[in-house]
Structures are given as C-alpha cells and as structure tokens.
Scaffold this motif. Sequence first.
Motif, PDB file in Angstrom:
ATOM      1  N   ILE A  57      -5.236   0.090  -5.279  1.00 10.68           N
ATOM      2  CA  ILE A  57      -5.611   0.358  -3.531  1.00 10.68           C
ATOM      3  C   ILE A  57      -6.907   0.035  -3.184  1.00 10.68           C
ATOM      4  N   LEU A  98       0.732  -1.314  -0.018  1.00 13.97           N
ATOM      5  CA  LEU A  98      -0.042  -0.071  -0.085  1.00 13.97           C
ATOM      6  C   LEU A  98       1.078   1.164  -0.002  1.00 13.97           C
ATOM      7  N   ASN A 126       0.939   4.041  -3.074  1.00 18.89           N
ATOM      8  CA  ASN A 126       0.506   5.420  -2.643  1.00 18.89           C
ATOM      9  C   ASN A 126       1.781   6.326  -3.228  1.00 18.89           C
ATOM     10  N   LYS A 138      -4.962   3.379  -8.355  1.00 19.43           N
ATOM     11  CA  LYS A 138      -6.025   3.853  -6.871  1.00 19.43           C
ATOM     12  C   LYS A 138      -6.925   2.656  -7.244  1.00 19.43           C
TER      13      LYS A 138
END
Length: 595
Positions: A286, A127, A131, A283
Amino acid sequence: MTQKQSILSKGQLIDNKYEIAFFLKKGKYAESYRVKDPDGKTRFFKLFSYTKLHRTQFTSEGDVLEIELLKQLQHPNIVKYRDSGDLLIDNQKYGYVVLDFISGETLAEQTNREKNINPYDAKDLILGVLNGLNYLHNLEHPIIHNDLTNQNIMLDLAGKVSVGKIIDFGYARYLNQSHKDFYSEGLNPFYMANEMFNHIFSVQSDIFAVGALYYHLLFGLPPWFIEISRYKSDTVNLEEAILKERKKPLKVVNSEINVEPETLHIITKALQPEAEHRFKSVKEFIQALNGEIEVEIPAQTQPSPQSIQTKEKKKGGGFEDIAGMQELKETIKLDVIDALNDKERYAEYGLTIPNGILLYGPPGCGKTFFAEKTAEEIGFNFYQIKPSDIQSKWVNATQENIKTLFDEARKNAPSIVFIDELDALVPSRDNASVNHMNTSAVNEFLAQMNNIGDDGVFIIGATNKPSSIDSAILRSGRLDKHIFIPPPDFEARKEMFKLYLKKRPKEIGIDYHSLATATDSYVSSDIKFLCDEASREALKLKSRISMEIILGTIKKRPPSISRNELDSYLQIKAEMEGETPAKTNKLPSVGFIKK
C-alpha cells in the motif's frame, strides 16, 4: 429425464426465514442463490453440500471452515456475514451461509466487457483489495485468502463510487494451519505464487495474487499467460510450464493505456518468483502504491525496456462498421473473442482459439476489410502481409522471413497475422510449376502454423483462388475454418452507397433503394468506384452529386465480375464445404456500414 438445475426452487422457504428468489450458479461443492430475508431485504445465500466438500474445508470440530471464517470478518472491503445454519434436504446434509447481497458485478465480468481498466480506476480497486487483505493478515489469527482473482472481487455499485469487495473464502486458511490443510484443486494457476504449487501459503502468496490481479486489470491477461487447453488434466506439466514461463522477464503486452514505469515496478515487485523478494507485508504494498516508499526489485528480474514497450493495436469501429457477414461475425465471436475472454471455461472443454481462418471469394468483396475490422473488434496486434513482403529471390531468405514474422507475432501475442493472396505464398506443392524455393516456403509456413493458436496467434488468410493453395495449409490444426465472402446483398449495397456518399456534396433525396437495385452483382470495390466516378463527374459539372449522375455512372460501368464468374465461385464454395451447387445458389449477405 432431465436433471434438476438446482437443489432449491424459486419460492422455497429455508429455515422458515429465507425465500429463494432465484438460482445464481452451481459450483463444485456449493450452489448460490438470491434470497429475501424476513425483512424483505435481498441477501446472498450459499448452500454447501457436505458430501462434496474436501476434508480440509472443515474445522477440527466438523464445521464448514469458510462459514466459521466469515463469521468473524467485519471490513468494508470484505463481503459481510449475516447468518448460517444446517439443512436436511432429501436425506442429505447441507450447510448454508447468508451474506449481504452486493449490487454489482465481478471484476471478471468488467474486464471481459472492457478488456482493460484505466490505471486510475485499477489503482483504486487494488488499494481496496489490499485494505481488505491488510485486515485479514492482521487479525489475532491471521487469515490467508489463497484465491484472490478477478472472479472473487465484486464491484459494489450501490453507492456513488464503486467499491471492490473480497468474496468467496472457500480456499482461505489460517496462517498457522499446516500446509497439509491446503487444498489447491480448482485454483487459477496464473494467480498462484510459485510456492503454492508446493502447498505453501503465506502473506506473500496473497501479495503475488494481488500483483497478478493488478497486471490482469491493466493488460487484459494474467502475467506470463500461456494457453492451458493443451494440458487438459495434466496438472504437473501445466505447473511446470507456468514455472518455466515465469523465468522470463515480465512482459507487458497489448496495452492501449499509458502505464507509468513506477506502476510496472510495483507489479514486478509483487510478482517476484521468490517470496522473500516480494513486499514484506500488504502495508508495504500500500505504501508503494501511495508513493510513500521507493520500490527496488532485483536487476535480473526488472522488465527490460523492450519488454515494457507496447505495440499499437488496430483502432476503429470493429464489427459495427460491417453490414452483413453475420454468420462470420458470430463465428469469430464464439471461436476467438469469447475463447480469449473466458479461457477457463473454454479450457474445461479442451478448447482454445483456432489457428486461423481462410477467407475466399471473388476479388473486391472485402476480405481485407473484414480482416482489419476483426483486428479492431478483438484488439489484437495486427500484421498485414503480402507475399511480396516475405518472398525473396535468395535461397532460404523466404523461410527466414516467414520465421521472423511468426516469431514477432508470438512475441507480441495475442496477434492477428493477415496474409493476402495466400495462394501466391503457399501454392500447392502438387503443381509441377512450383519450384523448390516455393516448396521450402510452404514447408516453413506449415511448421510455423502448427497449433499456433496455443501461442495466442490467429491467422487470417485471404485468396481468390482457394484451389491453388497447398492442401496441407487447409487441414485441421492450421487454417481450421474456411469462409466464403460473397458480393454484397441488396441491404449491404444500400449501406455502402450511404457510407461512400456520406461526406460528399450531394443533392437531397438520394434514393439508395434504387441504387442498390441497379447494382445487382456489383462487388464492394465496384460500388466504391461508382461513387468516386460520380463525384468526379459532379466536380467537372460544378454541381452536387445527383441521382441522375450516379445512375449514369452505373450505366457506363458494368460489374467487374461477370455472372458466370460469380457462379464459378459458388461451385468452388460447394466443393470447399462438401455441398452440392444447388445448395449454394443464394449468395450470403455481406457489406460494410459506418456509424
């Protein structure tokens, strides 16, 4: 004349600002150092040799592209830029960049040490990487990193929680740059998306790399891993072999941890061969990890139930349970364990794991025990085979059993195949008493063993009669190393008595030194037998095990192998190693301990 290790020297002042603390590493076109800035703070210093940079690593204005990219990046999951400049050293032009020094280690260093990372920590790390990538991909001029591997993620351990930070932007490019600007030499092929072999880079190619990283963290190897040393500089055939391997369903191997099916589906989605079948954006990746969206992958590329089952690996103390055998342990560590943990470096030298080793020596000296402990130390799947498990009275059945064994080992690679009494399975074909069925078995075994180390299978054979084994088995490319396992030495015998008596009712003050002295020439199995017999005697007397009882047992039980027989094994060792018997008159140390 020795070559200078680094361009800059400790204590050297750069641009009247940065003092070199020490050299870190040398790359193809750059060197890195730890430096002190004018405020005394530690920084990371990267020195670029202009003459060694590829033309695609410069901007149209002639600046180093990596430095120009780093200047604009500000994100907690990306290494932070501090300064840059130009240098003239010995009439050669260099550029440099100064970055925050990250107090920690790379993910490669962690995975080499721990092999697998638990799913919770792995998810947090991924993660963090995502990011950082999401930031890069959503800049006004999006940046594709192109080299996301476990080598290029640093773990910042300065705070209470470790933070993954993306480093090394040497292959990074703007998304709108031409594919002609893509430079792939030196990239790790197992992290490269299929399209990158055609010099196409995109958001989806970075997503593929994160999927490969996630898989590597969980299972200890990159996805669809093959041994690359056989290809050496043959890049085209290597790429073809990798692309061919990726046509197979994704296989999950050698995991001691419980990976949820949802996680496997997310990884499989990221690793789709066709870019359009991967996550559309970081995105979306995620969101899938956070459980906000459900992952769908094409049915034909889903891991089959069989392929996501994990085979239990051998558990135990590994080499810590073995006293002595230091030379043998070091050999296994150098030739097998380190070769698996640092494949890229070994591949540079054209090396991979050997096909196998032959352990030979007197009976009862612990050859089987060592094989089991090797499996524990390495973490391989472990197959323990006796000739009776394979041999059959039916024509061709033995060959088929051998083929099935090796197919299973390859399927679950990395694997150790331990074959006890190897001489009975593959006897010398020069022996007139060997029948046609034995000869066929030897031929099948030879065919299966050829360069099997390239498939991640390591063979350990054990025998008391090495001269009875077919000589072709012992040649290079099959059982490459031959190692003599002698009776335990004095220190090892002491440790064995401690081990075997540890949990039994015994009197205080057992003199292990005296016991070891009294058991010269006793093999490992003899010492285990002595402890068992002493225990039986104490049980019969309803007393604790005493020195008197043990010494009495030793007097009644001579060594199972005579001195003459041990000497004959020293002669065999001399013949196997091309030495004279005089060089082998001192038995090597060997034994077992328990924490």
